[in-house]
Design a protein around this motif. Structure first.
Motif, PDB file in Angstrom:
ATOM      1  N   PHE A  89       4.620  -0.552   0.412  1.00 26.12           N
ATOM      2  CA  PHE A  89       4.890   0.729   1.291  1.00 26.12           C
ATOM      3  C   PHE A  89       5.447   1.897   0.718  1.00 26.12           C
ATOM      4  CE2 PHE A  89       4.922  -2.747   4.624  1.00 26.12           C
ATOM      5  CZ  PHE A  89       3.776  -2.184   5.499  1.00 26.12           C
ATOM      6  N   MET A 114     -11.096   1.963   5.251  1.00 27.02           N
ATOM      7  CA  MET A 114      -9.713   2.067   5.862  1.00 27.02           C
ATOM      8  C   MET A 114      -8.795   2.529   4.789  1.00 27.02           C
ATOM      9  SD  MET A 114      -9.429  -0.487   8.785  1.00 27.02           S
ATOM     10  CE  MET A 114     -10.361  -1.937   8.844  1.00 27.02           C
ATOM     11  N   TRP A 115      -8.993   1.600   3.515  1.00 25.10           N
ATOM     12  CA  TRP A 115      -8.407   1.838   2.328  1.00 25.10           C
ATOM     13  C   TRP A 115      -8.549   3.489   2.036  1.00 25.10           C
ATOM     14  CZ3 TRP A 115     -10.363  -3.089  -0.506  1.00 25.10           C
ATOM     15  CH2 TRP A 115      -9.480  -4.233  -0.126  1.00 25.10           C
ATOM     16  N   VAL A 123       3.074   4.728  -0.597  1.00 26.88           N
ATOM     17  CA  VAL A 123       2.654   5.804   0.277  1.00 26.88           C
ATOM     18  C   VAL A 123       3.419   6.884   0.176  1.00 26.88           C
ATOM     19  CG1 VAL A 123       2.241   6.464   2.677  1.00 26.88           C
ATOM     20  CG2 VAL A 123       1.847   4.054   1.767  1.00 26.88           C
ATOM     21  N   LEU A 139      -1.462  -5.740   8.474  1.00 27.59           N
ATOM     22  CA  LEU A 139      -1.281  -5.507   9.838  1.00 27.59           C
ATOM     23  C   LEU A 139      -2.185  -5.717  10.852  1.00 27.59           C
ATOM     24  CD1 LEU A 139      -1.002  -1.589   8.522  1.00 27.59           C
ATOM     25  CD2 LEU A 139       1.105  -3.326   9.208  1.00 27.59           C
ATOM     26  N   TYR A 159      -1.658  -3.869   3.629  1.00 25.91           N
ATOM     27  CA  TYR A 159      -2.283  -3.080   4.642  1.00 25.91           C
ATOM     28  C   TYR A 159      -3.099  -4.138   5.505  1.00 25.91           C
ATOM     29  CZ  TYR A 159      -5.245   0.196   7.157  1.00 25.91           C
ATOM     30  OH  TYR A 159      -5.946   0.794   8.363  1.00 25.91           O
ATOM     31  N   CYS A 160      -3.960  -5.111   4.946  1.00 25.89           N
ATOM     32  CA  CYS A 160      -4.455  -6.174   5.911  1.00 25.89           C
ATOM     33  C   CYS A 160      -3.555  -7.054   6.544  1.00 25.89           C
ATOM     34  CB  CYS A 160      -5.276  -7.243   4.659  1.00 25.89           C
ATOM     35  SG  CYS A 160      -6.274  -6.291   3.890  1.00 25.89           S
ATOM     36  N   PHE A 171      -5.652   4.702  -0.786  1.00 25.31           N
ATOM     37  CA  PHE A 171      -5.111   3.813  -1.466  1.00 25.31           C
ATOM     38  C   PHE A 171      -5.994   3.298  -2.974  1.00 25.31           C
ATOM     39  CE2 PHE A 171      -3.381   1.030   2.128  1.00 25.31           C
ATOM     40  CZ  PHE A 171      -2.166   1.823   2.041  1.00 25.31           C
ATOM     41  N   ARG A 228      -0.635  -2.872  -2.512  1.00 25.88           N
ATOM     42  CA  ARG A 228      -0.683  -2.228  -1.485  1.00 25.88           C
ATOM     43  C   ARG A 228      -2.002  -2.220  -0.456  1.00 25.88           C
ATOM     44  NH1 ARG A 228      -1.787   3.785  -3.452  1.00 25.88           N
ATOM     45  NH2 ARG A 228      -1.831   2.974  -5.196  1.00 25.88           N
ATOM     46  N   CYS A 229      -3.211  -2.318  -1.077  1.00 24.32           N
ATOM     47  CA  CYS A 229      -4.370  -2.957  -0.156  1.00 24.32           C
ATOM     48  C   CYS A 229      -4.377  -3.885   0.640  1.00 24.32           C
ATOM     49  CB  CYS A 229      -5.800  -2.789  -1.048  1.00 24.32           C
ATOM     50  SG  CYS A 229      -6.035  -1.236  -1.727  1.00 24.32           S
ATOM     51  N   GLN A 281      -6.522   5.785   3.740  1.00 26.89           N
ATOM     52  CA  GLN A 281      -5.034   5.645   3.494  1.00 26.89           C
ATOM     53  C   GLN A 281      -4.591   6.153   2.306  1.00 26.89           C
ATOM     54  OE1 GLN A 281      -2.684   4.348   5.634  1.00 26.89           O
ATOM     55  NE2 GLN A 281      -4.211   4.232   7.256  1.00 26.89           N
TER      56      GLN A 281
END
Ligand SMILES: Nc1ncnc2c1ncn2[C@@H]1O[C@H](COP(=O)(O)OP(=O)(O)OP(=O)(O)O)[C@@H](O)[C@H]1O
Ligand SMILES: [Mg+2]
Length: 485
Positions: free
Chosen positions: A14, A445-446, A17, A430, A427-428, A451, A423-424, A449
């Motif tokens: 996180f 989606m990446w 970001v 979530l 995200y999954c 990423f 990071r990627c 973001q």
């Protein structure tokens, strides 16, 4: 496996970001034009990097030390505050750019003050947390930098054959026979349909076993008129589950919002038909809800069967099912699963030195196929004996019993991911457990973001995304979805 790892383990992912936002030249420009204190930005950057350097150690220690766990929660809150603030500034920046096209910009003193005081508040929180480093005994680590692409280079060489993992199943012949016998035998069960639950802890191979049973040619003998596979997972809503069963049987989407209607349609489909239904990954403990789903399943012909997979014996007993407790794999099978994933393409066996360490690592996986597979995939990317020994001697294996919901092997494998992949993957996490990602959608989606690292735009984000995806897949972070039916 994302959900298993969510816990407190994803701080480093996180933080990225916030780093990305701080690296934007427009942000500095924004501060300069508004005559805001630039030092605040620089300090925030330093502080977040300092916290990031502690993240690796803290993520490990949180399992054994409750203070570290609490510290991580507080740090995460402070990082989210920082991200919120940077997000607000980002919004303000865009707003000003848009408004500037139509009218002269009006920077209000009040807004400037708000940004500065928000920044100071976040900095104070982070400083306070950073100062606890000594008391908590946290060590600074050399967290993998974004430019460290070594992990991805190694795994690019990995064979694509490893992707079809479910096709190989070890040590389940006897259990498979038991279940197939149950499916094909004639029983006078007044409680139609008969139900058998495969019960065992996460990653023990319940779904895999059910899949192999489901697609075994011997099942033909049982002459089922209808076969359907339904992944139930976390949420057991009577309407949704019943409708999903209907959809699996008809192979058609159904939009009915009325339970009566769905029951009626399902009853029509099943009436007088002998069916085999697999309900994979059931968590529901409420008997009434199951009874509500079962209502229309009663109309199947005698001999209909339901196989359930669940981690919880209580779920099985609430469904009044027979129970098949799945066992851990035996020593030889454990080795086979591990070796199957740890061997590099073209190799037939590990060298003596690696084999010796490998055998000891396999013991630590306690007969769990998911652990064996994950750690095997991780070690395939590492050829030096010292890397293998490091993993064997890692503290993560010694997680106390109460933290057993996270399999140490999974955490180890996450721990060794390079940060751009962490990071990627984070995200999954979530998304719900058993969520089926479509590769192209996930890459998009990446991309949104930010990423994907595309140095100097030499490569297209789509290409980089594909590489990341394949990298995570080959490290067994995703299971390839098998189309059953
Ligand atoms: N007997 C086996 N031989 C080889 N690999 C196996 C075996 N059983 C399971 N696996 C592998 O281990 C992984 C985990 O198995 P599976 O998903 O079936 O576990 P599960 O018990 O259903 O877990 P969960 O409770 O999380 O749903 C799978 O990727 C599968 O490929
Ligand atoms: Mg499963």
């Amino acid at each position: 496996m994302a959900a298993e790892l969510v816990g407190g383990a994803l701080l480093s992912a996180f933080l990225q970001v916030a780093f990305d936002r701080l690296a934007s030249p427009q942000l500095l420009d924004f501060f300069r034009r508004r005559k805001l204190d630039e030092k605040l930005l620089a300090n925030l950057n330093i502080m977040l990097h300092f916290i990031n350097a502690l993240a690796d150690d803290a993520e490990l220690k949180q399992f054994t030390e409750s203070y570290v766990k609490e510290w991580l929660v507080d740090v995460k809150e402070a990082v989210f505050d920082a991200e919120d603030l940077l997000g607000e500034i980002d919004y303000e920046l865009t707003r000003c750019q848009v408004e500037a096209q139509y009218e002269p910009q009006t920077f209000t003193h009040k807004k400037n003050k708000k940004i500065e005081s928000g920044m100071k508040e976040v900095l104070e929180k982070l400083e306070y947390l950073a100062n606890q480093k000594g008391d908590l005994g946290l060590k600074e680590g050399t967290y993998s930098d974004d430019n460290d692409r070594s992990g991805s280079r190694v795994s690019q060489k990995l064979p694509s054959s490893s992707l079809v993992v479910e096709s190989v199943i070890y040590g389940r012949d006897a259990e498979k026979d038991i279940i197939i016998n149950w499916l094909t035998s004639e029983t006078d069960n007044p409680n139609q349909p008969s139900i058998l639950s495969i019960v065992g802890m996460g990653g023990l191979g319940k779904t895999t076993l059910a899949q192999h049973v489901y697609s075994d040619p011997k099942i033909e003998d049982a002459k089922f008129d209808i076969k359907a596979w339904v992944c139930v997972s976390d949420h057991f809503h009577v309407l949704t589950v019943t409708r999903t069963i209907l959809e699996a049987i008809t192979n058609q989407k159904d939009d009915s919002e009325n339970l009566e209607m769905v029951h009626k349609k399902l009853k029509e489909k099943l009436l007088g038909k002998r069916f085999l239904l697999v309900l994979d990954d059931v968590w529901n403990e409420k008997r009434e809800e199951w009874e509500a789903v079962r209502t229309s399943l009663r109309y199947g012909a005698p001999g209909s069967r339901i196989i359930v997979t669940t981690r919880d014996e209580k779920v099985a007993s609430n469904m009044r099912s027979e129970v098949h407790l799945l066992k851990q794999l035996g020593e030889d099978e454990c080795w086979k699963v591990f070796e199957n994933h740890a061997l590099k393409d073209g190799d037939f066996e590990l060298n003596d030195e690696l084999m010796k360490v490998g055998r000891r690592i396999v013991k630590k996986c306690k007969g769990l196929p998911l652990a064996l597979k994950t750690i095997g995939c991780l070690l395939r990317t590492k050829s030096s004996i010292s890397d293998w020994k490091n993993i064997l001697e890692s503290d993560i294996w010694e997680l106390p019993k109460e933290h057993n919901e996270i399999i140490p092997a999974l955490f180890l494998s996450y721990h060794y991911l390079p940060s751009h992949l962490k990071r990627c993957f984070a995200y999954c996490a979530l998304f719900p457990k058993d969520y089926e990602f479509v590769k192209e959608e996930l890459i998009l989606m990446w991309m949104t973001q930010n990423f994907l690292l595309c140095p100097e735009q030499i490569r297209l984000p789509e290409e980089v995304g594909e590489e990341y995806f394949n990298d995570l897949l080959s490290r067994c972070f995703f299971n390839q979805s098998s189309v059953v039916g």
